[in-house]
Structure formats: structure tokens, C-alpha cells
Design an enzyme around this catalytic site. Structure first.
Site, PDB file in Angstrom:
ATOM      1  N   ARG A 101       0.878  -1.182   0.000  1.00  0.00           N
ATOM      2  CA  ARG A 101       0.000   0.000   0.000  1.00  0.00           C
ATOM      3  C   ARG A 101       0.905   1.219   0.000  1.00  0.00           C
ATOM      4  O   ARG A 101       1.651   1.438   0.967  1.00  0.00           O
ATOM      5  CB  ARG A 101      -0.906  -0.011   1.236  1.00  0.00           C
ATOM      6  CG  ARG A 101      -1.620   1.295   1.449  1.00  0.00           C
ATOM      7  CD  ARG A 101      -2.730   1.220   2.458  1.00  0.00           C
ATOM      8  NE  ARG A 101      -3.873   0.506   1.906  1.00  0.00           N
ATOM      9  CZ  ARG A 101      -5.090   0.488   2.472  1.00  0.00           C
ATOM     10  NH1 ARG A 101      -5.302   1.139   3.607  1.00  0.00           N
ATOM     11  NH2 ARG A 101      -6.074  -0.172   1.930  1.00  0.00           N
ATOM     12  N   HIS A 128      -7.321   0.578  -6.530  1.00  0.00           N
ATOM     13  CA  HIS A 128      -7.506  -0.310  -5.373  1.00  0.00           C
ATOM     14  C   HIS A 128      -8.136  -1.616  -5.889  1.00  0.00           C
ATOM     15  O   HIS A 128      -9.307  -1.913  -5.622  1.00  0.00           O
ATOM     16  CB  HIS A 128      -8.395   0.367  -4.329  1.00  0.00           C
ATOM     17  CG  HIS A 128      -8.313  -0.229  -2.955  1.00  0.00           C
ATOM     18  ND1 HIS A 128      -7.494  -1.309  -2.643  1.00  0.00           N
ATOM     19  CD2 HIS A 128      -8.960   0.100  -1.789  1.00  0.00           C
ATOM     20  CE1 HIS A 128      -7.651  -1.602  -1.359  1.00  0.00           C
ATOM     21  NE2 HIS A 128      -8.518  -0.766  -0.823  1.00  0.00           N
ATOM     22  N   GLN A 131      -9.992  -4.180  -3.597  1.00  0.00           N
ATOM     23  CA  GLN A 131     -11.320  -3.713  -3.173  1.00  0.00           C
ATOM     24  C   GLN A 131     -12.357  -4.010  -4.254  1.00  0.00           C
ATOM     25  O   GLN A 131     -13.447  -4.527  -3.967  1.00  0.00           O
ATOM     26  CB  GLN A 131     -11.262  -2.200  -2.895  1.00  0.00           C
ATOM     27  CG  GLN A 131     -12.570  -1.617  -2.407  1.00  0.00           C
ATOM     28  CD  GLN A 131     -12.931  -2.108  -1.016  1.00  0.00           C
ATOM     29  OE1 GLN A 131     -12.120  -2.036  -0.106  1.00  0.00           O
ATOM     30  NE2 GLN A 131     -14.139  -2.618  -0.838  1.00  0.00           N
ATOM     31  N   ASP A 222     -17.531   6.561  -1.177  1.00  0.00           N
ATOM     32  CA  ASP A 222     -16.249   6.437  -0.465  1.00  0.00           C
ATOM     33  C   ASP A 222     -16.000   7.773   0.234  1.00  0.00           C
ATOM     34  O   ASP A 222     -16.683   8.772  -0.033  1.00  0.00           O
ATOM     35  CB  ASP A 222     -15.132   6.117  -1.487  1.00  0.00           C
ATOM     36  CG  ASP A 222     -13.763   5.905  -0.829  1.00  0.00           C
ATOM     37  OD1 ASP A 222     -13.717   5.670   0.402  1.00  0.00           O
ATOM     38  OD2 ASP A 222     -12.740   5.985  -1.540  1.00  0.00           O
ATOM     39  N   CYS A 261     -16.520   1.183   0.576  1.00  0.00           N
ATOM     40  CA  CYS A 261     -15.320   0.365   0.799  1.00  0.00           C
ATOM     41  C   CYS A 261     -14.852   0.437   2.252  1.00  0.00           C
ATOM     42  O   CYS A 261     -14.154  -0.472   2.707  1.00  0.00           O
ATOM     43  CB  CYS A 261     -14.199   0.812  -0.136  1.00  0.00           C
ATOM     44  SG  CYS A 261     -13.803   2.557   0.034  1.00  0.00           S
ATOM     45  N   ARG A 289     -13.223  -9.136   1.088  1.00  0.00           N
ATOM     46  CA  ARG A 289     -11.836  -8.730   0.831  1.00  0.00           C
ATOM     47  C   ARG A 289     -10.915  -9.948   0.940  1.00  0.00           C
ATOM     48  O   ARG A 289     -10.042 -10.169   0.113  1.00  0.00           O
ATOM     49  CB  ARG A 289     -11.390  -7.649   1.841  1.00  0.00           C
ATOM     50  CG  ARG A 289     -12.048  -6.284   1.651  1.00  0.00           C
ATOM     51  CD  ARG A 289     -11.673  -5.650   0.323  1.00  0.00           C
ATOM     52  NE  ARG A 289     -10.227  -5.573   0.160  1.00  0.00           N
ATOM     53  CZ  ARG A 289      -9.456  -4.593   0.634  1.00  0.00           C
ATOM     54  NH1 ARG A 289      -9.996  -3.582   1.271  1.00  0.00           N
ATOM     55  NH2 ARG A 289      -8.146  -4.597   0.431  1.00  0.00           N
TER      56      ARG A 289
HETATM   57  N1   CP Z   1     -11.194  -0.581   2.278  1.00  0.00           N
HETATM   58  C1   CP Z   1      -9.936  -0.623   2.748  1.00  0.00           C
HETATM   59  O1   CP Z   1      -8.959  -0.776   2.000  1.00  0.00           O
HETATM   60  O2   CP Z   1      -9.852  -0.477   4.099  1.00  0.00           O
HETATM   61  P1   CP Z   1      -8.499  -0.250   4.924  1.00  0.00           P
HETATM   62  O3   CP Z   1      -7.978   1.120   4.540  1.00  0.00           O
HETATM   63  O4   CP Z   1      -8.910  -0.323   6.349  1.00  0.00           O
HETATM   64  O5   CP Z   1      -7.516  -1.307   4.539  1.00  0.00           O
HETATM   65  N1  NVA Z   2     -10.140   6.503  -1.291  1.00  0.00           N
HETATM   66  C1  NVA Z   2      -9.741   6.016  -0.002  1.00  0.00           C
HETATM   67  C2  NVA Z   2      -9.909   4.547   0.075  1.00  0.00           C
HETATM   68  C3  NVA Z   2      -9.579   3.914   1.386  1.00  0.00           C
HETATM   69  C4  NVA Z   2      -9.731   2.423   1.386  1.00  0.00           C
HETATM   70  C5  NVA Z   2      -8.301   6.426   0.286  1.00  0.00           C
HETATM   71  O1  NVA Z   2      -7.474   6.387  -0.626  1.00  0.00           O
HETATM   72  O2  NVA Z   2      -8.014   6.796   1.415  1.00  0.00           O
END
Ligand code: CP
Ligand code: NVA
Length: 303
Positions: A101, A128, A131, A222, A261, A289
Site C-alpha cells: 500500500r 484499489h 477492493q 467512499d 469500501c 476482501r
Molecule cells: N477498504 C480498505 O482498504 O480499508 P483499509 O484502509 O482499512 O484497509
Molecule cells: N479513497 C480512499 C480509500 C480507502 C480504502 C483512500 O485512498 O483513502
């Protein structure tokens, strides 16, 4: 040759369908997959916080018989102490895959190039994919099909929106993306989704008007402020409050289900009461997930 998963943009509709089917099979018959990662180790490296992604990978890898090593961001971004390419090359000395990430998609591209093992995108600024796979598994389980369903995404055009667009186009899901005018999705991503959609029959449109959600089966939203965005909440609220996903919008659009999400912000992008209602699919998305990611790991690492 090793295969990475940075985005589904270069996948075929057939490959995407097969991955979705594999996720369903693993969810239904986990025992059959209990040794897929036996003796294998996966490094999961996070430059940003996570609840769902971190825990679902860790527990999921364990269910496949493997082992996960968690690396946090320590002192912020990876870049600085050593170059991303050297981090990836070192991790490939011990790990069988790297889940990452990161702030920038470019970092993932560097990882993929320097690592001898598969690299999986656990969220970056542009995509993502893990997701999106979980979300389409959820839609499949809810409606018995993805093809021909209509998802209306409402809110900030971001990484989650981009992956929903690409994976949904591959699976034949109609999508309408509704954002305030200056929070559009990346136009290159929507063009890519539209070009994929020509072969799958999906309709992909965008608008800044909430009336475009009419007829949708699902509303999806989101956060208005993605991780790393330090725009003051007051500024963002002023612009986005008309785009809140709430009971009135569910009724106007005729949608039966709502998705997010998470992390969700109650009474900002979605009302708390809607999260708690029977229309909410949030916890199925969260559960899926793990099944989706286990399908990705099985596909990239399984014998
Ligand atoms: N939806 C998602 O990726 O959640 P987290 O940021 O908690 O991993
Ligand atoms: N759009 C959000 C998604 C989190 C899972 C972010 O990037 O923070």
C-alpha cells in the site's frame, strides 16, 4: 514469468470472470485451498494506515497455509532510507510475494520491475484492485449476476472509483459516476473503462447531477478525503454535502443496496442510519476482501 497485480486495466474479460469464479469457489470450499501457500511467506508493506486490507491479508494468507510479515511505514514514505527498487529486490530474497500500500503508483511500478516475485497493489493513489474484486463478488452474491447490473458511484472520483470502473467494465456492469465537477475521475481511466465496455456491453457514463443515479441497483460511495489529502473538512463538506448518500437518495434513485469500501464517516458521505440498515452491503464487502485476495494469491502463487 511472474505476474503482478497493480491494476486490472490490462486484463481480459475472461481472466476477470475466472478470478471472480475462483474467489467464489475459495469462499465456498476453503479446505481445498488450505495448502496453496504452504511454506510460502508474503511481505505486506504499508506506507498508509489500514484495518481491512492488513487484517484480511494476514488472516487470509494464514488460511491458505502461508505466513505474512507486516512492515509499516516506520518513518513515513519508503523513499528516503533507500530506493524503492532496492527495497523490492531485498524483499524478493526472502518473500514469495509483496503486497504493498503506497502513496504513488510509480512506487508499485518500480517494485514490480525490481522484484523477482509477484507484487500486489493494496491501494495506491490511482487504484484499489483488491477492493474492486471483493465488491463485485459482493454484487454477484447479492444479485446472482454482475453483468447487466447498474452501480452508481457518488462522491469523490478516486482510486476506488477507478478500480470499480475497470473491473466493472470487464465484468459487464453498467456504471454511472457522479462527482462534483472538479472531483472527476481520471479521464484516461474512464476512457479505458469505456473501451473495455465496448466488448462486454457495459454502459459507462459520468455526471455531476444526482438525477443520473435513477434506475441504479446499487449506490456506492467512499470518503470525501482520501488518505494523505489534507483539505480542511469544512471546505470539503461545503462542496460534497449535496452528494451525501442517504435514505432520500436511495428512494429517489430506486436503488435497493448501498456499498462503501470503508473506512466510512457516518453522516458525512453516508448516513449512519443507512450503514446500519438492511440495504447496506458493507460487511459483506469487508468479508469478501479476504476471499478475493485469496483468489489473487492463489492465481499468482499457487502451484
Ligand atoms: N477498504 C480498505 O482498504 O480499508 P483499509 O484502509 O482499512 O484497509
Ligand atoms: N479513497 C480512499 C480509500 C480507502 C480504502 C483512500 O485512498 O483513502
Amino acid at each position: 514469468m511472474k505476474q503482478d497485480l497493480l491494476t486490472f486495466a490490462d486484463w481480459t474479460p475472461e481472466a476477470m470472470e475466472q478470478l471472480l469464479t475462483l474467489a467464489q469457489t475459495i469462499k465456498q470450499s476453503p479446505a481445498r485451498y488450505a495448502n496453496v501457500l504452504k511454506g510460502k511467506s508474503v511481505v505486506a508493506l504499508f506506507e498508509k494506515p489500514s484495518l481491512r486490507t492488513r487484517v484480511s491479508f494476514d488472516i487470509g494468507i494464514n488460511k491458505l497455509g502461508g505466513h505474512m510479515v507486516y512492515l509499516d511505514s516506520q518513518a513515513g514514505k519508503l523513499a528516503g532510507r533507500e530506493d524503492a527498487i532496492d527495497v523490492a529486490a531485498n524483499l524478493s530474497c526472502w518473500a514469495d510475494a509483496i503486497v504493498a500500500r503506497v502513496f504513488s503508483h510509480r512506487t508499485l511500478e518500480q517494485f514490480a520491475q525490481a522484484a523477482r516475485v509477484p507484487v500486489i497493489n493494496a491501494l495506491c493513489d490511482v487504484y484499489h484492485p483488491c477492493q474492486a474484486l471483493a465488491d463485485y463478488l459482493t454484487i454477484y452474491e447479492t444479485f446472482g449476476q454482475v453483468k447487466g447490473m447498474t452501480l452508481a458511484y457518488i462522491g469523490d472520483g478516486n482510486n476506488v472509483t477507478h478500480s470499480l470502473l475497470i473491473a466493472g467494465a470487464l465484468l459487464g456492469c453498467h456504471q454511472v459516476v457522479i462527482t462534483p465537477a472538479d472531483h472527476n475521475v481520471d479521464q484516461a481511466v474512464i476512457k479505458k473503462a469505456q473501451s473495455i465496455a465496448q466488448s462486454t456491453g457495459a454502459r459507462i457514463t459520468q455526471s455531476d447531477n444526482l438525477s443520473a443515479a435513477k434506475g441504479a441497483d446499487i449506490l456506492y460511495t467512499d470518503t470525501w478525503l482520501s488518505m494523505g489529502d489534507d483539505t480542511p473538512l469544512a471546505t470539503i463538506k461545503e462542496k460534497f454535502m449535496p452528494y451525501q448518500v442517504n435514505e432520500a437518495l436511495m428512494q429517489q434513485s430506486g436503488a435497493r443496496f448501498v456499498m462503501h469500501c470503508q473506512p466510512a464517516h457516518r453522516d458525512l458521505e453516508i448516513t449512519g442510519s443507512l450503514i446500519d440498515s438492511d440495504s447496506a452491503l458493507l460487511m459483506t464487502q469487508a468479508e469478501n476482501r479476504m476471499h478475493g485476495q485469496n483468489a489473487i494469491l492463489t492465481q499468482l502463487l499457487g502451484a
